[in-house]
Design an enzyme around this catalytic site. Sequence first.
Site, PDB file in Angstrom:
ATOM      1  N   TYR A 175      18.802  14.026   3.838  1.00 19.42           N
ATOM      2  CA  TYR A 175      18.167  15.035   2.977  1.00 19.42           C
ATOM      3  C   TYR A 175      18.767  15.027   1.562  1.00 19.42           C
ATOM      4  CZ  TYR A 175      16.424  17.025   7.424  1.00 19.42           C
ATOM      5  OH  TYR A 175      15.844  17.209   8.651  1.00 19.42           O
ATOM      6  N   ASP A 178      20.625  24.019   8.656  1.00 18.64           N
ATOM      7  CA  ASP A 178      20.320  22.702   9.191  1.00 18.64           C
ATOM      8  C   ASP A 178      20.142  21.709   8.043  1.00 18.64           C
ATOM      9  OD1 ASP A 178      19.150  21.030  11.619  1.00 18.64           O
ATOM     10  OD2 ASP A 178      17.824  20.681   9.909  1.00 18.64           O
ATOM     11  N   LYS A 212      23.083  15.528  10.521  1.00 18.38           N
ATOM     12  CA  LYS A 212      22.552  14.465  11.386  1.00 18.38           C
ATOM     13  C   LYS A 212      22.897  13.081  10.848  1.00 18.38           C
ATOM     14  CE  LYS A 212      18.550  17.502  11.790  1.00 18.38           C
ATOM     15  NZ  LYS A 212      18.287  18.031  10.461  1.00 18.38           N
ATOM     16  N   HIS A 231      19.786  11.592  14.519  1.00 22.41           N
ATOM     17  CA  HIS A 231      18.547  12.074  13.894  1.00 22.41           C
ATOM     18  C   HIS A 231      17.308  11.533  14.594  1.00 22.41           C
ATOM     19  CE1 HIS A 231      17.064  13.647   9.759  1.00 22.41           C
ATOM     20  NE2 HIS A 231      16.136  13.825  10.658  1.00 22.41           N
TER      21      HIS A 231
HETATM   22  N1  LIG Z   1      15.040  16.288  12.982  1.00 24.39           N
HETATM   23  C1  LIG Z   1      14.000  15.900  12.281  1.00 24.39           C
HETATM   24  O1  LIG Z   1      13.542  14.749  12.348  1.00 24.39           O
HETATM   25  C2  LIG Z   1      13.346  16.903  11.372  1.00 24.39           C
HETATM   26  C3  LIG Z   1      12.076  16.619  10.839  1.00 24.39           C
HETATM   27  C4  LIG Z   1      11.471  17.585  10.044  1.00 24.39           C
HETATM   28  C5  LIG Z   1      12.126  18.779   9.790  1.00 24.39           C
HETATM   29  N2  LIG Z   1      13.382  19.023  10.271  1.00 24.39           N
HETATM   30  C6  LIG Z   1      14.135  20.253   9.956  1.00 24.39           C
HETATM   31  O2  LIG Z   1      13.263  21.368  10.162  1.00 24.39           O
HETATM   32  C7  LIG Z   1      13.134  22.097   8.956  1.00 24.39           C
HETATM   33  C8  LIG Z   1      11.770  22.762   8.882  1.00 24.39           C
HETATM   34  O3  LIG Z   1      10.699  21.847   8.949  1.00 24.39           O
HETATM   35  P1  LIG Z   1       9.870  21.367   7.660  1.00 24.39           P
HETATM   36  O4  LIG Z   1      10.724  21.420   6.449  1.00 24.39           O
HETATM   37  O5  LIG Z   1       9.259  20.078   8.046  1.00 24.39           O
HETATM   38  O6  LIG Z   1       8.674  22.373   7.471  1.00 24.39           O
HETATM   39  P2  LIG Z   1       8.272  23.893   7.767  1.00 24.39           P
HETATM   40  O7  LIG Z   1       9.450  24.759   7.953  1.00 24.39           O
HETATM   41  O8  LIG Z   1       7.204  23.841   8.805  1.00 24.39           O
HETATM   42  O9  LIG Z   1       7.535  24.249   6.412  1.00 24.39           O
HETATM   43  C9  LIG Z   1       8.167  24.300   5.155  1.00 24.39           C
HETATM   44  C10 LIG Z   1       7.093  24.734   4.160  1.00 24.39           C
HETATM   45  O10 LIG Z   1       6.652  26.068   4.445  1.00 24.39           O
HETATM   46  C11 LIG Z   1       6.815  26.900   3.314  1.00 24.39           C
HETATM   47  N3  LIG Z   1       7.186  28.236   3.807  1.00 24.39           N
HETATM   48  C12 LIG Z   1       8.381  28.631   4.289  1.00 24.39           C
HETATM   49  N4  LIG Z   1       8.343  29.918   4.674  1.00 24.39           N
HETATM   50  C13 LIG Z   1       7.090  30.364   4.430  1.00 24.39           C
HETATM   51  C14 LIG Z   1       6.456  31.609   4.607  1.00 24.39           C
HETATM   52  N5  LIG Z   1       7.096  32.655   5.139  1.00 24.39           N
HETATM   53  N6  LIG Z   1       5.157  31.716   4.220  1.00 24.39           N
HETATM   54  C15 LIG Z   1       4.488  30.650   3.707  1.00 24.39           C
HETATM   55  N7  LIG Z   1       5.041  29.440   3.514  1.00 24.39           N
HETATM   56  C16 LIG Z   1       6.336  29.291   3.882  1.00 24.39           C
HETATM   57  C17 LIG Z   1       7.887  26.240   2.477  1.00 24.39           C
HETATM   58  O11 LIG Z   1       7.737  26.554   1.099  1.00 24.39           O
HETATM   59  P3  LIG Z   1       8.929  26.923   0.080  1.00 24.39           P
HETATM   60  O12 LIG Z   1      10.140  26.131   0.435  1.00 24.39           O
HETATM   61  O13 LIG Z   1       8.349  26.516  -1.243  1.00 24.39           O
HETATM   62  O14 LIG Z   1       9.138  28.400   0.183  1.00 24.39           O
HETATM   63  C18 LIG Z   1       7.579  24.771   2.727  1.00 24.39           C
HETATM   64  O15 LIG Z   1       6.508  24.340   1.906  1.00 24.39           O
HETATM   65  C19 LIG Z   1      13.386  21.029   7.885  1.00 24.39           C
HETATM   66  O16 LIG Z   1      13.586  21.553   6.610  1.00 24.39           O
HETATM   67  C20 LIG Z   1      14.558  20.323   8.489  1.00 24.39           C
HETATM   68  O17 LIG Z   1      15.750  21.071   8.323  1.00 24.39           O
HETATM   69  C21 LIG Z   1      13.981  18.096  11.083  1.00 24.39           C
END
Ligand SMILES: NC(=O)c1ccc[n+]([C@@H]2O[C@H](COP(=O)([O-])OP(=O)(O)OC[C@H]3O[C@@H](n4cnc5c(N)ncnc54)[C@H](OP(=O)(O)O)[C@@H]3O)[C@@H](O)[C@H]2O)c1
Length: 317
Positions: A50, A45, A79, A112
Site C-alpha cells: 500500500y 490494516d 502483510k 497477502h
Molecule cells: N487482503 C487483500 O488482498 C485486500 C484487498 C482489498 C482490500 N483490502 C483491505 O480492505 C480495506 C477495505 O477495502 P477497499 O479499500 O477495497 O474498499 P471499501 O472499504 O469497500 O471501499 C472504500 C471506498 O468506499 C468509500 N467509503 C468509505 N466509507 C464510506 C461511507 N460511509 N459512505 C460512502 N462511501 C464510503 C471510500 O471513500 P473515501 O476514502 O474517499 O472516504 C472508498 O472510495 C482496504 O483498504 C484494505 O485495507 C485487503
Amino acid sequence: MESLTVTLNNGLKMPKVGLGTWKSSPEAVREAVKSAIGAGYRHIDTASVYGNEKEIGNALKEVLNEGKVKREELFITTKLAQSQMDPEALRRNFEASYTNLQLDYIDLYLIHNPIGLKASVNDAVATGKYAPDGVDYVDTWKILETFVDEGRVKSIGVSNFNDKQIERILKVAKYKPVVNQIELNPYFTRTKLVDRCQANGIVIIAYSSFGSLDRPWAKEGDANLLKDPTVLSLAEKHNKSSAQVLLRFAIDRGCLVIPKSVTPKRIQDNIEVFDFKLTADDINTLMSLNRNFTMGLVLWKTCKDHPHSPFNEELQL
Ligand SMILES: NC(=O)c1ccc[n+]([C@@H]2O[C@H](COP(=O)([O-])OP(=O)(O)OC[C@H]3O[C@@H](n4cnc5c(N)ncnc54)[C@H](OP(=O)(O)O)[C@@H]3O)[C@@H](O)[C@H]2O)c1
C-alpha cells in the site's frame, strides 16, 4: 452489550471494526489514522504494497506520544507483498514493514496472497502478464512462525486463501492462522469458505465491504453496492446508512470489517455500527444478492494458471 472485539484462536483479542488503508495516499493516511483513533478505532490494516506504512507509523507514534492511546490497546496488521515470498526477499520485506511501522511488535502479519509473483502485483494487473515465483506458501508460513517465536509478531494469518490452501497450512502449522482476510460483501457471499474457516476456528476479516468503488480499475457503470435498492431499503428500515448496513452484514455473519476511508465523517460513521443488528431475514435478503462478483477479477483472471490460484474452483475461471 455487544463486545467490540473477537477472541482469536491464540487467545488474543481483535477489534471487530478496523480502518482499511489500501489506496489511502501517504499524505491522507496520517490524518485518516488519527481521525480513526479519535473515533474509537483500535485496528489499522495496512500492507507493504500500500506504500503508506511509514506514514501510518508516524501517525501511531504521534498518538502514542500524546498519550491518546496505549500501545497494548492498538491492533496493527500488515502483510507480506506477494512479489516478496522468496525467503530472502520475505525477510527484507518484513524488516521494512517493521521499521516503517516503528513499533516493538506487529499485532498481525499476513501472507497477502497465495499467488507468489516475481514482479509486483500492479504489473500483473496492468499488463495482464505474470511470472510465478515458484514459492510454496507453506514454506512461507514456516518462516512467519519464526517471527512469532522471536516476539516481533503476535499473530499470523493469511489473506485471499481458499479452504484447501488453509488445510495444507494446518497440516504443518505450529501456529494456526488466526484469520483469513477475504473479499466479502452481498455481491460475493462465499458461504462455503466462511463456514469452513469458522469451523476451523479461523476468523474471517471481510475486505471491500462497500465493493471497493475507488479501486483503480473501476469503470463507469460498474455496480454500486452502496446504492443497491435492497441495501438502501434495509438502511431505511434500520435508520442507518447503506455503508453501516454493509458492515453489519459482515459482523452479523461473525466476521470482522476494515472499511477504508480518508473522510473523517465516514470514518466516524463506519464505526457506529454497534447500536443495531440485522435480523436473520435481513441477512438472507442480502445473501440473495450474491452474484459472485469480485472486484479483483482482473488479477484472478490474469493469474488463473498460477499453481496457487485460489479462485479457479470458486469462480469457475
Ligand atoms: N487482503 C487483500 O488482498 C485486500 C484487498 C482489498 C482490500 N483490502 C483491505 O480492505 C480495506 C477495505 O477495502 P477497499 O479499500 O477495497 O474498499 P471499501 O472499504 O469497500 O471501499 C472504500 C471506498 O468506499 C468509500 N467509503 C468509505 N466509507 C464510506 C461511507 N460511509 N459512505 C460512502 N462511501 C464510503 C471510500 O471513500 P473515501 O476514502 O474517499 O472516504 C472508498 O472510495 C482496504 O483498504 C484494505 O485495507 C485487503
